[in-house]
Write an enzyme that holds these catalytic residues in place. Structure first.
Site, PDB file in Angstrom:
ATOM      1  N   PRO A  97       0.832  -1.202   0.000  1.00  0.00           N
ATOM      2  CA  PRO A  97       0.000   0.000   0.000  1.00  0.00           C
ATOM      3  C   PRO A  97       0.870   1.256   0.000  1.00  0.00           C
ATOM      4  CG  PRO A  97      -0.736  -1.555   1.677  1.00  0.00           C
ATOM      5  CD  PRO A  97       0.554  -2.092   1.137  1.00  0.00           C
ATOM      6  N   GLY A 101       3.074   4.193   5.346  1.00  0.00           N
ATOM      7  CA  GLY A 101       4.077   3.833   6.341  1.00  0.00           C
ATOM      8  C   GLY A 101       4.605   2.422   6.167  1.00  0.00           C
ATOM      9  N   GLY A 103       6.622   1.595   3.693  1.00  0.00           N
ATOM     10  CA  GLY A 103       7.904   1.650   2.984  1.00  0.00           C
ATOM     11  C   GLY A 103       7.797   1.378   1.491  1.00  0.00           C
ATOM     12  N   SER A 104       6.628   1.677   0.886  1.00  0.00           N
ATOM     13  CA  SER A 104       6.474   1.304  -0.526  1.00  0.00           C
ATOM     14  C   SER A 104       7.492   2.016  -1.414  1.00  0.00           C
ATOM     15  CB  SER A 104       5.048   1.580  -1.015  1.00  0.00           C
ATOM     16  OG  SER A 104       4.786   2.956  -0.996  1.00  0.00           O
ATOM     17  N   ALA A 106      10.499   3.124  -0.662  1.00  0.00           N
ATOM     18  CA  ALA A 106      11.827   2.537  -0.453  1.00  0.00           C
ATOM     19  C   ALA A 106      11.913   1.153  -1.082  1.00  0.00           C
ATOM     20  CB  ALA A 106      12.138   2.465   1.044  1.00  0.00           C
ATOM     21  N   ASP A 148      13.713   2.952   6.823  1.00  0.00           N
ATOM     22  CA  ASP A 148      12.962   2.289   5.748  1.00  0.00           C
ATOM     23  C   ASP A 148      13.897   1.635   4.738  1.00  0.00           C
ATOM     24  OD1 ASP A 148      10.716   3.313   6.922  1.00  0.00           O
ATOM     25  OD2 ASP A 148       9.825   4.000   5.042  1.00  0.00           O
TER      26      ASP A 148
HETATM   27  O1  PMV Z   1       5.707   6.627   8.778  1.00  0.00           O
HETATM   28  P1  PMV Z   1       6.922   5.784   8.572  1.00  0.00           P
HETATM   29  O2  PMV Z   1       6.679   4.322   8.628  1.00  0.00           O
HETATM   30  O3  PMV Z   1       7.715   6.233   7.387  1.00  0.00           O
HETATM   31  O4  PMV Z   1       7.823   5.984   9.865  1.00  0.00           O
HETATM   32  C1  PMV Z   1       8.247   7.216  10.345  1.00  0.00           C
HETATM   33  C2  PMV Z   1       9.134   6.940  11.509  1.00  0.00           C
HETATM   34  C3  PMV Z   1       9.613   8.153  12.241  1.00  0.00           C
HETATM   35  O5  PMV Z   1      10.425   7.694  13.301  1.00  0.00           O
HETATM   36  C4  PMV Z   1       8.428   8.911  12.841  1.00  0.00           C
HETATM   37  C5  PMV Z   1      10.396   9.103  11.353  1.00  0.00           C
HETATM   38  C6  PMV Z   1      11.728   8.551  10.876  1.00  0.00           C
HETATM   39  O6  PMV Z   1      12.298   9.177   9.942  1.00  0.00           O
HETATM   40  O7  PMV Z   1      12.244   7.577  11.445  1.00  0.00           O
END
Ligand code: PMV
Length: 316
Positions: A97, A101, A103-104, A106, A148
Site C-alpha cells: 500500500p 508507512g 515503505g512502498s 523505499a 525504511d
Molecule cells: O511513517 P513511517 O513508517 O515512514 O515511519 C516514520 C518513523 C519516524 O520515526 C516517525 C520518522 C523517521 O524518519 O524515522
C-alpha cells in the site's frame, strides 16, 4: 530479462524516538512486495522506467534531479560503472500500500537497485542497496532516519540507531502481526515536525519519554531474540501510551487499537509516523482471524496479517 523484489515494512517499536538517536526495530512484511523487471530496449531508446502503479513513465535522460526513481537509477548505474542511460526498460510494480508507512517508496527503489545489479550480472550487498535507496528517501522525505531503506534492503528484522551501522537480527521463534490501516492518511512529515516543536518547549520531558521508549525497544529485541515474542504485547501497549504522550496518535487509531485488544490481541500500537496511518497488533494463530475481522468490522479499510520469521532474502 531479469527481475528482483523487495518487501514492505512496518516499524515494530521506537518510531519518533529514533529521530533523537534512540533505537527502533523495523521488520519486513513479505506478504507485500515491490518488483522491478529489466528488459533490453530497442537500440537508441535509452533507459525508460514504467512505474505502473503511479501511472508514470520516466525517461532517464530527461528526468529532473528531484525525481526519486531517476535519482536511484542514475546512482546505481554510476555505481556499476555503466552508461548513464543504457537501452533498458524498467517495469516497476508493487502490492505494498502506498503512502501508508509500509515503505512502498523505499521498496520499489530497492527492487529497482537489485534488478539493475542483476541486469549487470552482479549481486549487491544489502548495505549498498540501502545506501542507494537512501538517496531517494531524502528526496521523498527530506531528512529520513534511514530505517525504511535499511529494512527493505536487508529483508530481516533490523535494530536501527541513526548514524550507526544497522544490526540485522533473527527471531528465535516466528511471531504474527495484524497490520491495519486506520483509514486516515499517515502524516509522518507533520508529526515529526510537531514532535520537534513540542520538544523544544520542554526538552527534559521529551528526552525522558524517548529514554523510556529506548528501554522498551531493548526489551523487545530481547523478547524476539530469546524466542518469547508474547512479551512483545505489553511492550506494544507501553509504546503506544508513550506515542499518545508525544501527541502523534489520533482518536481513530486509539479506537481501533482498543478494538484489536478486545478481540484478543496481546498488545497493539500505532506504527510509523502516526497522525493516522497504520496500527499493528500482536496476535497468535487463534486470535489472528478474530482481530482481523474485528478491525475490518470497525472500519479499517485494509488489514494485512504477516508472520515475522528468520528467513534469508528470498530469490526473486
Ligand atoms: O511513517 P513511517 O513508517 O515512514 O515511519 C516514520 C518513523 C519516524 O520515526 C516517525 C520518522 C523517521 O524518519 O524515522
Amino acid at each position: 530479462m531479469v527481475s528482483a523484489h523487495a518487501p514492505g515494512k512496518v516499524i515494530l517499536v521506537g518510531e519518533h524516538a529514533v529521530v533523537y538517536g534512540r533505537p527502533a526495530i523495523a521488520v519486513p512484511v513479505w506478504e507485500t512486495v515491490a518488483r522491478a523487471r529489466v528488459t533490453p530496449n530497442a537500440a537508441g531508446r535509452g533507459c525508460v522506467i514504467h512505474a505502473r502503479d503511479l501511472g508514470r513513465t520516466i525517461a532517464l535522460a530527461e528526468a529532473g534531479g528531484d525525481e526519486p526513481l531517476a535519482a536511484v537509477a542514475r546512482a546505481t548505474l554510476a555505481h556499476l560503472g555503466l552508461p548513464t542511460a543504457p537501452d533498458w526498460q524498467i517495469d516497476l510494480t508493487s502490492t505494498i500500500p502506498m503512502a501508508s508507512g509500509m515503505g512502498s517508496g523505499a521498496a520499489v527503489c530497492a527492487a529497482l537497485v537489485r534488478a539493475l545489479f542483476a541486469q549487470a550480472g552482479e549481486v549487491p550487498d544489502p548495505a549498498t542497496v540501502s545506501d542507494l535507496v537512501y538517496r531517494a528517501e531524502q528526496i521523498y522525505h527530506g531528512t529520513p532516519s534511514g530505517i525504511d531503506n535499511t529494512v527493505v534492503a536487508y529483508g530481516q528484522p533490523v535494530w536501527f540507531v541513526r548514524g550507526s551501522p544497522p544490526v540485522v537480527f533473527t527471531p528465535a521463534r516466528p511471531f504474527t502481526l495484524v497490520i491495519a490501516d486506520s483509514g486516515e492518511p499517515g502524516l509522518t512529515k507533520q508529526t515529526v515536525a510537531a514532535v520537534r516543536a513540542r520538544r523544544q518547549e520542554n526538552p527534559p520531558r521529551y528526552e525522558a519519554w524517548f529514554d523510556e521508549i529506548a528501554a522498551l525497544v531493548q526489551a523487545a529485541r530481547a523478547a524476539i531474540e530469546q524466542g518469547v515474542p508474547a512479551q512483545l504485547g505489553p511492550l506494544f501497549d507501553h509504546n503506544h501510551a508513550l506515542l499518545q504522550q508525544l501527541g502523534v496518535s489520533t482518536a481513530r487509531l486509539d479506537r481501533l487499537i482498543a478494538v484489536a485488544r478486545r478481540a484478543g490481541a496481546a498488545g497493539a500500537k500505532l506504527s510509523g509516523g502516526g497522525g493516522g496511518g497504520n496500527l499493528i497488533a500482536l496476535v497468535d494463530g487463534v486470535s489472528a482471524p478474530a482481530v482481523r475481522a474485528a478491525l475490518l468490522a470497525a472500519g479499517a479499510p485494509r488489514v494485512i496479517v504477516t508472520t515475522v520469521a528468520a528467513q534469508p532474502f528470498p530469490v526473486a
